[in-house]
Design a protein around this motif. Structure first.
Motif, PDB file in Angstrom:
ATOM      1  N   MET A  91       0.834  -1.201   0.000  1.00  0.00           N
ATOM      2  CA  MET A  91       0.000   0.000   0.000  1.00  0.00           C
ATOM      3  C   MET A  91       0.872   1.256   0.000  1.00  0.00           C
ATOM      4  N   THR A  92       1.983   1.235   0.733  1.00  0.00           N
ATOM      5  CA  THR A  92       2.908   2.368   0.754  1.00  0.00           C
ATOM      6  C   THR A  92       3.529   2.571  -0.613  1.00  0.00           C
ATOM      7  N   LEU A  93       3.940   1.484  -1.253  1.00  0.00           N
ATOM      8  CA  LEU A  93       4.509   1.591  -2.594  1.00  0.00           C
ATOM      9  C   LEU A  93       3.485   2.118  -3.592  1.00  0.00           C
ATOM     10  N   ASP A  94       2.256   1.644  -3.503  1.00  0.00           N
ATOM     11  CA  ASP A  94       1.198   2.126  -4.404  1.00  0.00           C
ATOM     12  C   ASP A  94       0.961   3.627  -4.209  1.00  0.00           C
ATOM     13  N   ALA A  95       0.933   4.080  -2.952  1.00  0.00           N
ATOM     14  CA  ALA A  95       0.736   5.505  -2.674  1.00  0.00           C
ATOM     15  C   ALA A  95       1.901   6.324  -3.218  1.00  0.00           C
ATOM     16  N   ALA A  96       3.116   5.821  -3.069  1.00  0.00           N
ATOM     17  CA  ALA A  96       4.288   6.536  -3.585  1.00  0.00           C
ATOM     18  C   ALA A  96       4.231   6.642  -5.108  1.00  0.00           C
ATOM     19  N   ARG A  97       3.801   5.591  -5.767  1.00  0.00           N
ATOM     20  CA  ARG A  97       3.678   5.635  -7.234  1.00  0.00           C
ATOM     21  C   ARG A  97       2.652   6.686  -7.660  1.00  0.00           C
ATOM     22  N   LYS A  98       1.552   6.769  -6.919  1.00  0.00           N
ATOM     23  CA  LYS A  98       0.536   7.776  -7.238  1.00  0.00           C
ATOM     24  C   LYS A  98       1.102   9.177  -7.053  1.00  0.00           C
ATOM     25  N   LEU A  99       1.856   9.394  -5.965  1.00  0.00           N
ATOM     26  CA  LEU A  99       2.427  10.713  -5.715  1.00  0.00           C
ATOM     27  C   LEU A  99       3.429  11.105  -6.790  1.00  0.00           C
ATOM     28  N   THR A 100       4.226  10.160  -7.242  1.00  0.00           N
ATOM     29  CA  THR A 100       5.230  10.494  -8.254  1.00  0.00           C
ATOM     30  C   THR A 100       4.595  10.763  -9.609  1.00  0.00           C
ATOM     31  N   SER A 101       3.381  10.298  -9.825  1.00  0.00           N
ATOM     32  CA  SER A 101       2.726  10.540 -11.106  1.00  0.00           C
ATOM     33  C   SER A 101       1.963  11.868 -11.128  1.00  0.00           C
ATOM     34  N   MET A 102       1.858  12.521  -9.976  1.00  0.00           N
ATOM     35  CA  MET A 102       1.156  13.804  -9.903  1.00  0.00           C
ATOM     36  C   MET A 102       2.050  14.921 -10.447  1.00  0.00           C
ATOM     37  N   PRO A 103       1.442  15.917 -11.058  1.00  0.00           N
ATOM     38  CA  PRO A 103       2.247  17.038 -11.543  1.00  0.00           C
ATOM     39  C   PRO A 103       2.844  17.798 -10.353  1.00  0.00           C
ATOM     40  N   PRO A 104       4.012  18.405 -10.537  1.00  0.00           N
ATOM     41  CA  PRO A 104       4.637  19.137  -9.426  1.00  0.00           C
ATOM     42  C   PRO A 104       3.793  20.351  -9.010  1.00  0.00           C
ATOM     43  N   LEU A 105       3.883  20.688  -7.740  1.00  0.00           N
ATOM     44  CA  LEU A 105       3.171  21.848  -7.219  1.00  0.00           C
ATOM     45  C   LEU A 105       3.997  23.102  -7.490  1.00  0.00           C
ATOM     46  N   ASP A 106       3.325  24.191  -7.775  1.00  0.00           N
ATOM     47  CA  ASP A 106       4.007  25.471  -7.953  1.00  0.00           C
ATOM     48  C   ASP A 106       4.150  26.131  -6.599  1.00  0.00           C
ATOM     49  N   LEU A 107       5.332  26.039  -6.030  1.00  0.00           N
ATOM     50  CA  LEU A 107       5.568  26.584  -4.704  1.00  0.00           C
ATOM     51  C   LEU A 107       6.445  27.826  -4.738  1.00  0.00           C
ATOM     52  N   ALA A 108       6.473  28.497  -5.863  1.00  0.00           N
ATOM     53  CA  ALA A 108       7.283  29.705  -5.996  1.00  0.00           C
ATOM     54  C   ALA A 108       6.851  30.730  -4.952  1.00  0.00           C
ATOM     55  N   GLY A 109       7.815  31.268  -4.246  1.00  0.00           N
ATOM     56  CA  GLY A 109       7.529  32.289  -3.248  1.00  0.00           C
ATOM     57  C   GLY A 109       7.124  31.733  -1.896  1.00  0.00           C
ATOM     58  N   GLU A 110       7.075  30.431  -1.754  1.00  0.00           N
ATOM     59  CA  GLU A 110       6.657  29.838  -0.491  1.00  0.00           C
ATOM     60  C   GLU A 110       7.785  29.778   0.531  1.00  0.00           C
ATOM     61  N   GLY A 111       9.016  29.909   0.077  1.00  0.00           N
ATOM     62  CA  GLY A 111      10.141  29.821   0.999  1.00  0.00           C
ATOM     63  C   GLY A 111      10.456  28.380   1.330  1.00  0.00           C
ATOM     64  N   ASP A 112      11.430  28.193   2.196  1.00  0.00           N
ATOM     65  CA  ASP A 112      11.841  26.829   2.527  1.00  0.00           C
ATOM     66  C   ASP A 112      11.691  26.527   4.007  1.00  0.00           C
ATOM     67  N   THR A 113      10.835  27.244   4.718  1.00  0.00           N
ATOM     68  CA  THR A 113      10.602  26.973   6.131  1.00  0.00           C
ATOM     69  C   THR A 113       9.216  26.399   6.300  1.00  0.00           C
ATOM     70  N   LEU A 114       9.101  25.640   7.340  1.00  0.00           N
ATOM     71  CA  LEU A 114       7.792  25.041   7.648  1.00  0.00           C
ATOM     72  C   LEU A 114       7.126  25.806   8.770  1.00  0.00           C
TER      73      LEU A 114
END
Length: 61
Positions: free
Chosen positions: A38-61
């Motif tokens: 199930m973890t591998l299946d979820a990872a495959r789904k995530l890698t097939s998603m288009p990248p998120l546009d995080l421009a301007g979001e910075g690198d802090t959480l």
């Protein structure tokens, strides 16, 4: 928690029991294998998603 039912063919019984010899139980071995898959299946789904546009979001959480 979600319950699942697995039907294991008799022809796979010996191989499955041999593979699970080091586990505390056959059920425990199967549950761990299903979780891994199930973890591998979820990872495959995530890698097939288009990248998120995080421009301007910075690198802090």
């Amino acid at each position: 928690m979600t319950a699942i039912t697995l039907r294991i063919p008799d022809s796979m019984d010996k191989q499955l029991r041999d593979a699970a010899a080091g586990a505390s139980s056959l059920n425990d071995y199967i549950v761990r294998a299903v979780r891994r898959q199930m973890t591998l299946d979820a990872a495959r789904k995530l890698t097939s998603m288009p990248p998120l546009d995080l421009a301007g979001e910075g690198d802090t959480l």
